[in-house]
Design an enzyme around this catalytic site. Structure first.
Site, short mmCIF file in Angstrom:
data_model
loop_
_atom_site.label_atom_id
_atom_site.label_comp_id
_atom_site.label_asym_id
_atom_site.label_seq_id
_atom_site.Cartn_x
_atom_site.Cartn_y
_atom_site.Cartn_z
CG HIS A 54 0.62 -7.24 53.29
ND1 HIS A 54 -0.32 -6.39 53.83
CD2 HIS A 54 0.22 -7.48 52.01
CE1 HIS A 54 -1.25 -6.14 52.93
NE2 HIS A 54 -0.94 -6.77 51.81
CG HIS A 56 0.71 -7.13 48.51
ND1 HIS A 56 -0.40 -7.85 48.86
CD2 HIS A 56 1.54 -8.00 47.85
CE1 HIS A 56 -0.27 -9.11 48.43
NE2 HIS A 56 0.90 -9.22 47.83
CG ASP A 58 -2.09 -2.33 48.09
OD1 ASP A 58 -1.19 -3.20 48.01
OD2 ASP A 58 -3.27 -2.61 48.40
CG HIS A 59 -0.96 -2.85 52.41
ND1 HIS A 59 -1.98 -2.73 53.33
CD2 HIS A 59 -1.51 -3.40 51.31
CE1 HIS A 59 -3.10 -3.21 52.80
NE2 HIS A 59 -2.84 -3.62 51.58
CG HIS A 110 -2.89 -11.11 51.75
ND1 HIS A 110 -3.88 -11.12 50.81
CD2 HIS A 110 -2.19 -9.96 51.55
CE1 HIS A 110 -3.80 -10.03 50.06
NE2 HIS A 110 -2.78 -9.31 50.48
CG ASP A 133 -4.55 -6.57 52.21
OD1 ASP A 133 -5.14 -5.64 52.78
OD2 ASP A 133 -4.03 -6.46 51.08
CG HIS A 172 -7.90 -3.27 50.81
ND1 HIS A 172 -7.57 -2.53 49.69
CD2 HIS A 172 -6.82 -4.06 51.06
CE1 HIS A 172 -6.36 -2.87 49.26
NE2 HIS A 172 -5.87 -3.79 50.08
C1 GBP Z 1 -12.80 -7.07 43.84
O1 GBP Z 1 -13.02 -8.22 43.45
O2 GBP Z 1 -13.65 -6.34 44.37
N1 GBP Z 1 -11.37 -5.15 44.06
C2 GBP Z 1 -11.39 -6.54 43.72
C3 GBP Z 1 -10.52 -7.36 44.65
C4 GBP Z 1 -6.29 -7.21 48.48
S1 GBP Z 1 -5.37 -5.99 47.55
C5 GBP Z 1 -9.13 -6.85 44.70
C6 GBP Z 1 -8.27 -7.81 45.50
O3 GBP Z 1 -7.92 -8.91 45.03
N2 GBP Z 1 -7.92 -7.42 46.71
C7 GBP Z 1 -7.03 -8.19 47.57
C8 GBP Z 1 -7.82 -9.17 48.45
O4 GBP Z 1 -7.21 -9.89 49.20
N3 GBP Z 1 -9.15 -9.17 48.36
C9 GBP Z 1 -9.99 -10.00 49.16
C10 GBP Z 1 -11.20 -10.48 48.40
O5 GBP Z 1 -11.32 -10.16 47.20
O6 GBP Z 1 -12.01 -11.19 49.00
N4 GBP Z 1 -3.01 -6.17 46.21
O7 GBP Z 1 -3.21 -4.87 46.07
C11 GBP Z 1 -4.03 -6.96 46.91
O8 GBP Z 1 -3.43 -7.63 48.02
C12 GBP Z 1 -1.86 -6.75 45.67
C13 GBP Z 1 -0.71 -5.98 45.55
C14 GBP Z 1 -1.83 -8.11 45.31
C15 GBP Z 1 0.44 -6.56 45.02
C16 GBP Z 1 -0.68 -8.66 44.79
C17 GBP Z 1 0.44 -7.90 44.69
BR1 GBP Z 1 2.02 -8.69 44.05
ZN ZN Z 2 -2.23 -7.24 50.01
#
Ligand code: GBP
Ligand code: ZN
Length: 252
Positions: A54, A56, A58-59, A110, A133, A172
């Site tokens: 996807h 984002h 970080d991917h 997502h 994700d 992740h």
């Molecule tokens: C925690 O609560 O532990 N570390 C935090 C959660 C994926 S990364 C961080 C978080 O929200 N992670 C996302 C997720 O889906 N988590 C599942 C969950 O918490 O249950 N991301 O990096 C996230 O997708 C991102 C990058 C988001 C760009 C939005 C944009 Br625009």
């Molecule tokens: Zn993501």
């Protein structure tokens, strides 16, 4: 097939997927191209493709630098927001990496353009799915561009239909916090307790399998009475929406 998990950033995974027969390789989600190319060079494989789950950063934040260093890479995905994408994969339309068969599975929620990659090695009968994700070990991704109905479809009509012995490689390392949340819901679930004990001294907890996820991942258990009672929802889609809200608010 060979799959090498690579830990990047704080808690992201990239993967190198290698076809043992032809030594062709793909990287799944590239944010740190130097690290990826180092690992690939140690394997002796030839990197030909990037599979992006996807958009984002970080991917796929490493795509431009990776393609600059290795011109001619095929960059697959299903979202125009992915830098340097040059192969838009269609849902369920197979393609090959060497002798490996890759089936892109569209899993919008997502993000709208999220894709999971299901890979089969017909010479060994090994199967793996890269879930980005969408599905994590014992958890799922946030619903940034979709709703519980979308995620229900992803979990029960797409990923949940894969063979039980499919290896699951997610985007992740969230396993311990996901398991804490799951245990707060189902403290007596034996599979859950066993996974919790198993992961204590592990830094890398991938892969799991589809069968394991069905046994302990609460989001894949919204048709079970335990989860329906705890959410107060007998409709599984509503239970899934409630679980997502509970997880968003959960602090461990
Ligand atoms: C925690 O609560 O532990 N570390 C935090 C959660 C994926 S990364 C961080 C978080 O929200 N992670 C996302 C997720 O889906 N988590 C599942 C969950 O918490 O249950 N991301 O990096 C996230 O997708 C991102 C990058 C988001 C760009 C939005 C944009 Br625009
Ligand atoms: Zn993501």
């Amino acid at each position: 097939m060979k799959i090498i998990p690579i830990q990047v950033l704080e808690d992201n995974y990239s993967y190198i997927l290698i076809d043992d027969t032809t030594k062709e390789a793909a990287v799944i989600d590239c944010v740190d191209p130097i690290k990826i190319l180092n690992v690939v060079s140690q394997t002796g494989a030839k990197l030909t493709s990037v599979f992006v789950t996807h958009h984002h950063w970080d991917h796929c934040g490493g795509n431009i630098e990776l393609v600059a260093k290795k011109p001619g890479l095929a960059v697959s995905g299903a979202d125009a927001r992915i830098p340097d994408i040059n192969f838009v994969c269609k849902d369920n339309e197979e393609f090959k990496l060497g002798t490996l068969v890759v089936t892109p599975l569209h899993t919008p929620c997502h993000t709208k353009g999220h894709v999971c990659y299901f890979v089969t090695d017909h010479s060994t009968n090994e199967k793996a799915v890269f879930t980005g994700d969408t599905l994590f070990v014992a958890g799922i991704g946030k619903f940034f561009e979709g709703d519980a109905r979308d995620m229900y479809r992803n979990l029960f009509h797409v990923l949940g239909k894969l063979p039980d012995d499919t290896w699951v490689y997610c985007g992740h390392e969230y396993t311990k916090t996901n398991l804490k949340f799951a245990l707060s819901l189902e403290p007596h679930n034996e599979a859950l307790m066993a996974k919790w004990a198993w992961c204590q001294d592990k830094q890398i907890t991938v892969p799991s399998t589809i069968a394991q996820e069905k046994a302990y991942n609460p989001f894949l258990r919204v048709n079970e009475q335990t989860i329906q009672l705890i959410t107060g929802k007998s409709d599984p889609v509503e239970a899934l929406a409630t679980l997502r809200e509970l997880k968003n608010a959960f602090r461990c």
